[in-house]
Design a protein around this motif. Structure first.
Motif, PDB file in Angstrom:
ATOM      1  N   HIS A 102     -73.507 -47.536 -94.066  1.00 32.51           N
ATOM      2  CA  HIS A 102     -72.137 -47.550 -93.425  1.00 32.51           C
ATOM      3  C   HIS A 102     -71.825 -49.104 -93.544  1.00 32.51           C
ATOM      4  O   HIS A 102     -72.616 -49.743 -93.273  1.00 32.51           O
ATOM      5  CB  HIS A 102     -72.337 -47.118 -91.924  1.00 32.51           C
ATOM      6  N   LEU A 103     -70.622 -49.167 -94.070  1.00 30.86           N
ATOM      7  CA  LEU A 103     -70.106 -50.692 -94.154  1.00 30.86           C
ATOM      8  C   LEU A 103     -68.930 -50.728 -93.560  1.00 30.86           C
ATOM      9  O   LEU A 103     -67.942 -49.928 -93.466  1.00 30.86           O
ATOM     10  CB  LEU A 103     -70.011 -50.765 -95.786  1.00 30.86           C
ATOM     11  N   TYR A 104     -68.659 -51.866 -92.792  1.00 36.11           N
ATOM     12  CA  TYR A 104     -67.443 -52.246 -91.959  1.00 36.11           C
ATOM     13  C   TYR A 104     -66.826 -53.378 -92.549  1.00 36.11           C
ATOM     14  O   TYR A 104     -67.359 -54.277 -92.709  1.00 36.11           O
ATOM     15  CB  TYR A 104     -67.948 -52.259 -90.663  1.00 36.11           C
ATOM     16  N   HIS A 105     -65.428 -53.334 -92.747  1.00 31.38           N
ATOM     17  CA  HIS A 105     -64.937 -54.542 -93.304  1.00 31.38           C
ATOM     18  C   HIS A 105     -63.329 -54.516 -92.845  1.00 31.38           C
ATOM     19  O   HIS A 105     -62.907 -53.551 -92.258  1.00 31.38           O
ATOM     20  CB  HIS A 105     -64.944 -54.486 -94.753  1.00 31.38           C
ATOM     21  N   ARG A 106     -62.747 -55.634 -92.816  1.00 29.62           N
ATOM     22  CA  ARG A 106     -61.504 -56.040 -92.671  1.00 29.62           C
ATOM     23  C   ARG A 106     -60.458 -55.787 -93.768  1.00 29.62           C
ATOM     24  O   ARG A 106     -60.892 -56.092 -94.919  1.00 29.62           O
ATOM     25  CB  ARG A 106     -61.403 -57.373 -92.026  1.00 29.62           C
ATOM     26  N   ALA A 107     -59.454 -55.268 -93.520  1.00 31.87           N
ATOM     27  CA  ALA A 107     -58.421 -55.209 -94.652  1.00 31.87           C
ATOM     28  C   ALA A 107     -58.181 -56.748 -95.107  1.00 31.87           C
ATOM     29  O   ALA A 107     -58.194 -57.586 -94.430  1.00 31.87           O
ATOM     30  CB  ALA A 107     -57.115 -54.426 -94.156  1.00 31.87           C
ATOM     31  N   GLY A 108     -58.237 -56.521 -96.404  1.00 33.24           N
ATOM     32  CA  GLY A 108     -57.898 -57.752 -97.397  1.00 33.24           C
ATOM     33  C   GLY A 108     -59.305 -58.328 -97.772  1.00 33.24           C
ATOM     34  O   GLY A 108     -59.332 -59.207 -98.749  1.00 33.24           O
ATOM     35  N   ASP A 109     -60.351 -57.833 -97.275  1.00 33.07           N
ATOM     36  CA  ASP A 109     -61.590 -58.403 -98.008  1.00 33.07           C
ATOM     37  C   ASP A 109     -61.987 -57.754 -99.349  1.00 33.07           C
ATOM     38  O   ASP A 109     -61.047 -56.887 -99.785  1.00 33.07           O
ATOM     39  CB  ASP A 109     -62.889 -57.537 -97.013  1.00 33.07           C
ATOM     40  N   ASP A 110     -62.956 -58.452-100.172  1.00 39.71           N
ATOM     41  CA  ASP A 110     -63.356 -57.905-101.334  1.00 39.71           C
ATOM     42  C   ASP A 110     -64.673 -57.394-101.056  1.00 39.71           C
ATOM     43  O   ASP A 110     -65.515 -57.867-100.267  1.00 39.71           O
ATOM     44  CB  ASP A 110     -63.485 -59.120-102.426  1.00 39.71           C
ATOM     45  N   VAL A 111     -64.973 -55.896-101.411  1.00 42.01           N
ATOM     46  CA  VAL A 111     -66.185 -55.522-100.957  1.00 42.01           C
ATOM     47  C   VAL A 111     -66.946 -54.899-102.084  1.00 42.01           C
ATOM     48  O   VAL A 111     -66.276 -54.625-103.140  1.00 42.01           O
ATOM     49  CB  VAL A 111     -65.745 -53.870-100.189  1.00 42.01           C
ATOM     50  N   VAL A 112     -68.068 -55.069-101.908  1.00 39.53           N
ATOM     51  CA  VAL A 112     -69.030 -54.874-103.142  1.00 39.53           C
ATOM     52  C   VAL A 112     -69.894 -53.474-102.829  1.00 39.53           C
ATOM     53  O   VAL A 112     -70.790 -53.508-101.677  1.00 39.53           O
ATOM     54  CB  VAL A 112     -70.141 -55.774-103.352  1.00 39.53           C
ATOM     55  N   LEU A 113     -69.909 -52.452-103.396  1.00 36.67           N
ATOM     56  CA  LEU A 113     -70.584 -51.246-103.052  1.00 36.67           C
ATOM     57  C   LEU A 113     -71.755 -51.176-104.161  1.00 36.67           C
ATOM     58  O   LEU A 113     -71.699 -50.815-105.274  1.00 36.67           O
ATOM     59  CB  LEU A 113     -69.754 -49.729-103.255  1.00 36.67           C
ATOM     60  N   ARG A 114     -72.942 -50.994-103.563  1.00 38.57           N
ATOM     61  CA  ARG A 114     -74.166 -51.276-104.407  1.00 38.57           C
ATOM     62  C   ARG A 114     -74.649 -49.930-104.864  1.00 38.57           C
ATOM     63  O   ARG A 114     -74.700 -48.983-104.141  1.00 38.57           O
ATOM     64  CB  ARG A 114     -75.202 -52.037-103.790  1.00 38.57           C
ATOM     65  N   CYS A 115     -75.185 -49.994-105.978  1.00 38.83           N
ATOM     66  CA  CYS A 115     -75.543 -48.848-106.748  1.00 38.83           C
ATOM     67  C   CYS A 115     -77.012 -48.961-107.081  1.00 38.83           C
ATOM     68  O   CYS A 115     -77.313 -49.950-107.888  1.00 38.83           O
ATOM     69  CB  CYS A 115     -74.811 -48.079-107.689  1.00 38.83           C
ATOM     70  N   ARG A 116     -78.016 -48.268-106.341  1.00 35.65           N
ATOM     71  CA  ARG A 116     -79.509 -48.454-106.997  1.00 35.65           C
ATOM     72  C   ARG A 116     -79.628 -47.983-108.429  1.00 35.65           C
ATOM     73  O   ARG A 116     -79.406 -46.829-108.662  1.00 35.65           O
ATOM     74  CB  ARG A 116     -80.554 -48.035-105.961  1.00 35.65           C
ATOM     75  N   SER A 117     -80.246 -48.851-109.159  1.00 34.81           N
ATOM     76  CA  SER A 117     -80.652 -48.664-110.561  1.00 34.81           C
ATOM     77  C   SER A 117     -82.083 -48.209-110.784  1.00 34.81           C
ATOM     78  O   SER A 117     -82.971 -49.168-110.056  1.00 34.81           O
ATOM     79  CB  SER A 117     -80.143 -49.153-111.673  1.00 34.81           C
ATOM     80  N   PRO A 118     -82.538 -47.573-111.544  1.00 39.38           N
ATOM     81  CA  PRO A 118     -84.233 -47.271-111.711  1.00 39.38           C
ATOM     82  C   PRO A 118     -84.676 -48.515-112.237  1.00 39.38           C
ATOM     83  O   PRO A 118     -85.932 -48.745-111.727  1.00 39.38           O
ATOM     84  CB  PRO A 118     -84.256 -46.172-112.918  1.00 39.38           C
ATOM     85  N   SER A 119     -84.161 -49.274-112.761  1.00 41.78           N
ATOM     86  CA  SER A 119     -84.883 -50.777-113.263  1.00 41.78           C
ATOM     87  C   SER A 119     -83.686 -51.589-113.576  1.00 41.78           C
ATOM     88  O   SER A 119     -82.680 -51.357-113.601  1.00 41.78           O
ATOM     89  CB  SER A 119     -85.749 -50.425-114.457  1.00 41.78           C
ATOM     90  N   SER A 120     -84.122 -52.969-113.729  1.00 43.84           N
ATOM     91  CA  SER A 120     -83.153 -54.034-113.926  1.00 43.84           C
ATOM     92  C   SER A 120     -82.545 -53.916-115.530  1.00 43.84           C
ATOM     93  O   SER A 120     -81.603 -54.431-115.880  1.00 43.84           O
ATOM     94  CB  SER A 120     -83.877 -55.438-113.765  1.00 43.84           C
ATOM     95  N   SER A 121     -83.056 -53.121-116.122  1.00 48.45           N
ATOM     96  CA  SER A 121     -82.986 -52.861-117.679  1.00 48.45           C
ATOM     97  C   SER A 121     -81.909 -51.545-117.765  1.00 48.45           C
ATOM     98  O   SER A 121     -81.427 -51.238-119.053  1.00 48.45           O
ATOM     99  CB  SER A 121     -84.134 -52.690-118.425  1.00 48.45           C
TER     100      SER A 121
END
Length: 225
Positions: free
Chosen positions: A25-44
């Motif tokens: 759950h993410l909570y932000h204010r209107a006007g913010d820049d939001v980063v929605l993270r996606c888990r990846s199996p590895s850095s590559s």
């Protein structure tokens, strides 16, 4: 004598992330820049295999916002979307319309690897404070837009406090509260030469998830003879 100048300041002072039922759950204010993270199996892992879906309510389909790592140009908000090197979805200058559930899918499978619920807090005056020389009542409207699957907001979850941190409840001198659900209003009296700050908070189980301030600053200007 020059007129008074009124400035409206909307500031988010807390952004909260938490998990519930396996979803973030993410909570932000209107006007913010939001980063929605996606888990990846590895850095590559290549982000060219990442797809992002969005749902505003359970009755709608899940339109693609990102396909194979690229923003879908037909999306009405394509100009505000981006994908970073970590496969995260970035939404610039969010609005209440951006609230909802986001799914990240890696590869061509049928399962969603990550699910995030974004809620957006907005606060605005009514009528707009375009005449700072006029005293009178102004209603501050605060609302939290979120995915309809979550249902109504908990009772008394939108709270107002003044600049001293004192909670505003019921009727009193200078304010009057409106209905409380996912929206609440506070009527305040603007008086020339008086600075007041009001804060709207979204609180669940005594934990502040997000809050925003409304500060009315009256600046008197001196004249010289």
């Amino acid at each position: 004598m020059l007129g008074l100048v009124l400035e409206l300041v909307l500031i988010v002072v807390l952004q909260f992330e938490g998990t519930s039922g396996g979803e973030l759950h993410l909570y932000h204010r209107a006007g913010d820049d939001v980063v929605l993270r996606c888990r990846s199996p590895s850095s590559s892992y290549s982000c060219s295999n990442v797809n992002w879906f969005y749902s505003r309510d359970p009755s709608t389909n899940f339109p693609l916002e990102v396909k194979d790592g690229k923003v879908v140009e037909s999306s009405p908000r394509a100009a505000r979307l981006n994908v970073d090197s970590n496969c995260s979805l970035i939404i610039n200058n969010i609005t209440a319309e951006d609230a909802g559930r986001y799914f990240c899918r890696l590869g061509s499978g049928n399962t969603y690897d990550d699910s995030l619920l974004l809620s957006v807090l907005t606060i605005s005056p009514s009528p707009p404070e375009d005449d700072p020389t006029k005293d009178g009542d102004v209603t501050l409207n605060c609302s939290l837009e979120r995915h309809s699957w979550l249902g109504p907001c908990p009772e008394n979850s939108l709270l107002w406090v003044d600049e001293t941190g004192t909670g505003l409840t019921g009727e009193g001198v200078g304010f009057k509260l409106g209905p409380r659900s996912c929206a609440s209003s506070l009527t305040v009296q603007h008086q020339s030469g008086t600075n007041r700050t009001y804060t709207c908070r979204f609180v669940v189980e005594n934990s502040v998830k997000v809050e925003a301030h409304h500060t009315a600053v009256f600046k008197g200007m001196m004249t010289f003879k």
